[in-house]
Design a protein around this motif. Structure first.
Motif, PDB file in Angstrom:
ATOM      1  N   GLY A 149       0.769  -1.239   0.000  1.00  0.00           N
ATOM      2  CA  GLY A 149       0.000   0.000   0.000  1.00  0.00           C
ATOM      3  C   GLY A 149       0.795   1.281   0.000  1.00  0.00           C
ATOM      4  N   ALA A 150       2.119   1.190  -0.006  1.00  0.00           N
ATOM      5  CA  ALA A 150       2.934   2.405  -0.042  1.00  0.00           C
ATOM      6  C   ALA A 150       2.866   3.044  -1.427  1.00  0.00           C
ATOM      7  N   ALA A 151       2.824   4.355  -1.481  1.00  0.00           N
ATOM      8  CA  ALA A 151       2.792   5.070  -2.753  1.00  0.00           C
ATOM      9  C   ALA A 151       4.192   5.090  -3.371  1.00  0.00           C
ATOM     10  N   PRO A 152       4.279   5.121  -4.708  1.00  0.00           N
ATOM     11  CA  PRO A 152       5.600   5.169  -5.353  1.00  0.00           C
ATOM     12  C   PRO A 152       6.464   6.322  -4.854  1.00  0.00           C
ATOM     13  N   VAL A 153       5.854   7.496  -4.642  1.00  0.00           N
ATOM     14  CA  VAL A 153       6.625   8.653  -4.171  1.00  0.00           C
ATOM     15  C   VAL A 153       7.205   8.383  -2.784  1.00  0.00           C
ATOM     16  N   ALA A 154       6.414   7.710  -1.924  1.00  0.00           N
ATOM     17  CA  ALA A 154       6.893   7.392  -0.580  1.00  0.00           C
ATOM     18  C   ALA A 154       8.068   6.419  -0.634  1.00  0.00           C
ATOM     19  N   VAL A 155       7.989   5.431  -1.532  1.00  0.00           N
ATOM     20  CA  VAL A 155       9.079   4.452  -1.679  1.00  0.00           C
ATOM     21  C   VAL A 155      10.345   5.139  -2.179  1.00  0.00           C
ATOM     22  N   LEU A 156      10.200   6.018  -3.171  1.00  0.00           N
ATOM     23  CA  LEU A 156      11.365   6.727  -3.713  1.00  0.00           C
ATOM     24  C   LEU A 156      11.951   7.694  -2.682  1.00  0.00           C
ATOM     25  N   ASP A 157      11.075   8.334  -1.887  1.00  0.00           N
ATOM     26  CA  ASP A 157      11.572   9.206  -0.812  1.00  0.00           C
ATOM     27  C   ASP A 157      12.364   8.401   0.203  1.00  0.00           C
ATOM     28  N   PHE A 158      11.853   7.219   0.558  1.00  0.00           N
ATOM     29  CA  PHE A 158      12.545   6.342   1.506  1.00  0.00           C
ATOM     30  C   PHE A 158      13.942   5.994   1.004  1.00  0.00           C
ATOM     31  N   ILE A 159      14.042   5.611  -0.271  1.00  0.00           N
ATOM     32  CA  ILE A 159      15.345   5.270  -0.838  1.00  0.00           C
ATOM     33  C   ILE A 159      16.251   6.498  -0.881  1.00  0.00           C
ATOM     34  N   HIS A 160      15.687   7.654  -1.204  1.00  0.00           N
ATOM     35  CA  HIS A 160      16.489   8.884  -1.265  1.00  0.00           C
ATOM     36  C   HIS A 160      17.114   9.197   0.093  1.00  0.00           C
ATOM     37  N   TYR A 161      16.306   9.138   1.152  1.00  0.00           N
ATOM     38  CA  TYR A 161      16.829   9.441   2.489  1.00  0.00           C
ATOM     39  C   TYR A 161      17.834   8.379   2.946  1.00  0.00           C
ATOM     40  N   CYS A 162      17.598   7.131   2.560  1.00  0.00           N
ATOM     41  CA  CYS A 162      18.561   6.076   2.893  1.00  0.00           C
ATOM     42  C   CYS A 162      19.886   6.319   2.180  1.00  0.00           C
ATOM     43  N   ARG A 163      19.826   6.764   0.938  1.00  0.00           N
ATOM     44  CA  ARG A 163      21.066   7.045   0.193  1.00  0.00           C
ATOM     45  C   ARG A 163      21.840   8.182   0.849  1.00  0.00           C
ATOM     46  N   VAL A 164      21.128   9.229   1.243  1.00  0.00           N
ATOM     47  CA  VAL A 164      21.796  10.364   1.889  1.00  0.00           C
ATOM     48  C   VAL A 164      22.475   9.916   3.178  1.00  0.00           C
ATOM     49  N   THR A 165      21.766   9.107   3.973  1.00  0.00           N
ATOM     50  CA  THR A 165      22.292   8.679   5.274  1.00  0.00           C
ATOM     51  C   THR A 165      23.380   7.621   5.130  1.00  0.00           C
ATOM     52  N   VAL A 166      23.073   6.526   4.411  1.00  0.00           N
ATOM     53  CA  VAL A 166      23.991   5.384   4.353  1.00  0.00           C
ATOM     54  C   VAL A 166      25.158   5.652   3.405  1.00  0.00           C
ATOM     55  N   CYS A 167      24.853   6.098   2.185  1.00  0.00           N
ATOM     56  CA  CYS A 167      25.918   6.276   1.181  1.00  0.00           C
ATOM     57  C   CYS A 167      26.731   7.552   1.406  1.00  0.00           C
ATOM     58  N   SER A 168      26.052   8.683   1.602  1.00  0.00           N
ATOM     59  CA  SER A 168      26.759   9.963   1.689  1.00  0.00           C
ATOM     60  C   SER A 168      27.355  10.213   3.068  1.00  0.00           C
TER      61      SER A 168
END
Length: 262
Positions: A149-168
């Motif tokens: 039930g998660a919206a595509p925008v919510a999933v992409l936001d989740f990945i974006h914040y994970c990239r900022v935190t984990v990768c950057s």
């Protein structure tokens, strides 16, 4: 596989986002490879497992020479068992800590994955006592969030914040599996897949054979190194191999060079 994608250690892909994509076949063997690889490399791993149970992953990991139970007990592996978390939410079970569960969005009207992101961030933020090589987020598989039930925008936001935190910020790595079918009418899933492809440093795309089933060739893997992300004039590097999955390993070979053919 590590030889094909040209890295021999965790440091070689530090701060990178790797997308595992499968079409008309099961690409979960790649998830098992990266899970065992990063645990053997001494990395702290947060595994968001939405598709199978802990025992399933543990049985396969043991074949690859890694014990997930031991890794979890020593604090190296943080395992989110999505199937169990969903059932606990649906049947109103309280979490042990009393805090909202990582998949809390299932029981809420808003499609908000903040609780899942907080779980990832808390799991991978190093403490003074940590001696692990680096943080790794592994997700199997991201498409399940859309099904829940998660919206595509919510999933992409989740990945974006994970990239900022984990990768950057933490200089770690992210490996995510998504299912895709270019002929599918699931527009939300294809939107997420295409968006992730544009932001990935490395794409491992496995596909079933267009000619159908073959006992000696189980599929094709396309390895796409996103050189274009580095703002150079070079085009992305693309390699294509075929593979055969065996009990404890996977054999890769050039197209048409299967041992059965030769």
């Amino acid at each position: 596989l590590n030889t094909l994608i040209l890295y021999k250690s965790r440091a070689a892909l530090q701060g990178k986002f790797t997308l595992l994509r499968d079409t008309r076949t099961d690409g979960s063997f790649l998830v098992h490879h990266f899970l065992s690889f990063y645990l053997r490399a001494g990395c702290k791993v947060c595994f968001v497992a939405l598709l199978q149970s802990f025992s399933h992953y543990n049985i396969i990991a043991q074949k690859l020479g890694v014990s997930l139970t031991a890794a979890r007990e020593r604090g190296q592996l943080v395992f989110l068992e999505g199937l169990k978390s969903c059932l606990d939410l649906l049947f109103g079970e309280e979490s042990e800590s009393g805090q909202p569960g990582p998949l809390q969005f299932i029981s809420e009207s808003a499609s908000n994955l903040k609780a899942l992101f907080d779980f990832v961030r808390t799991s991978l933020t190093p403490t003074d006592s940590d001696s692990w090589q680096g943080p790794v987020l592994l997700v199997d598989d991201l498409s399940v969030l859309l099904s829940l039930g998660a919206a595509p925008v919510a999933v992409l936001d989740f990945i974006h914040y994970c990239r900022v935190t984990v990768c950057s910020q933490l200089k770690g790595n992210i490996v995510v599996l998504v299912h895709s079918n270019e002929d599918s009418e699931d527009e939300e899933n294809e939107l997420v897949v295409n968006s992730l492809c544009h932001h990935s440093d490395l794409i491992l795309w496995v596909e079933g054979l267009a000619t159908g089933f073959c006992k000696d060739v189980h599929g094709e893997i396309k390895i796409i190194k996103r050189v274009s992300l580095e703002l150079t004039a070079e085009q992305d590097h693309v390699q294509i191999y075929q593979y055969k999955i065996q009990d404890k390993n996977v054999t890769f070979f050039a197209r048409g060079l299967s041992a059965a053919v030769l």
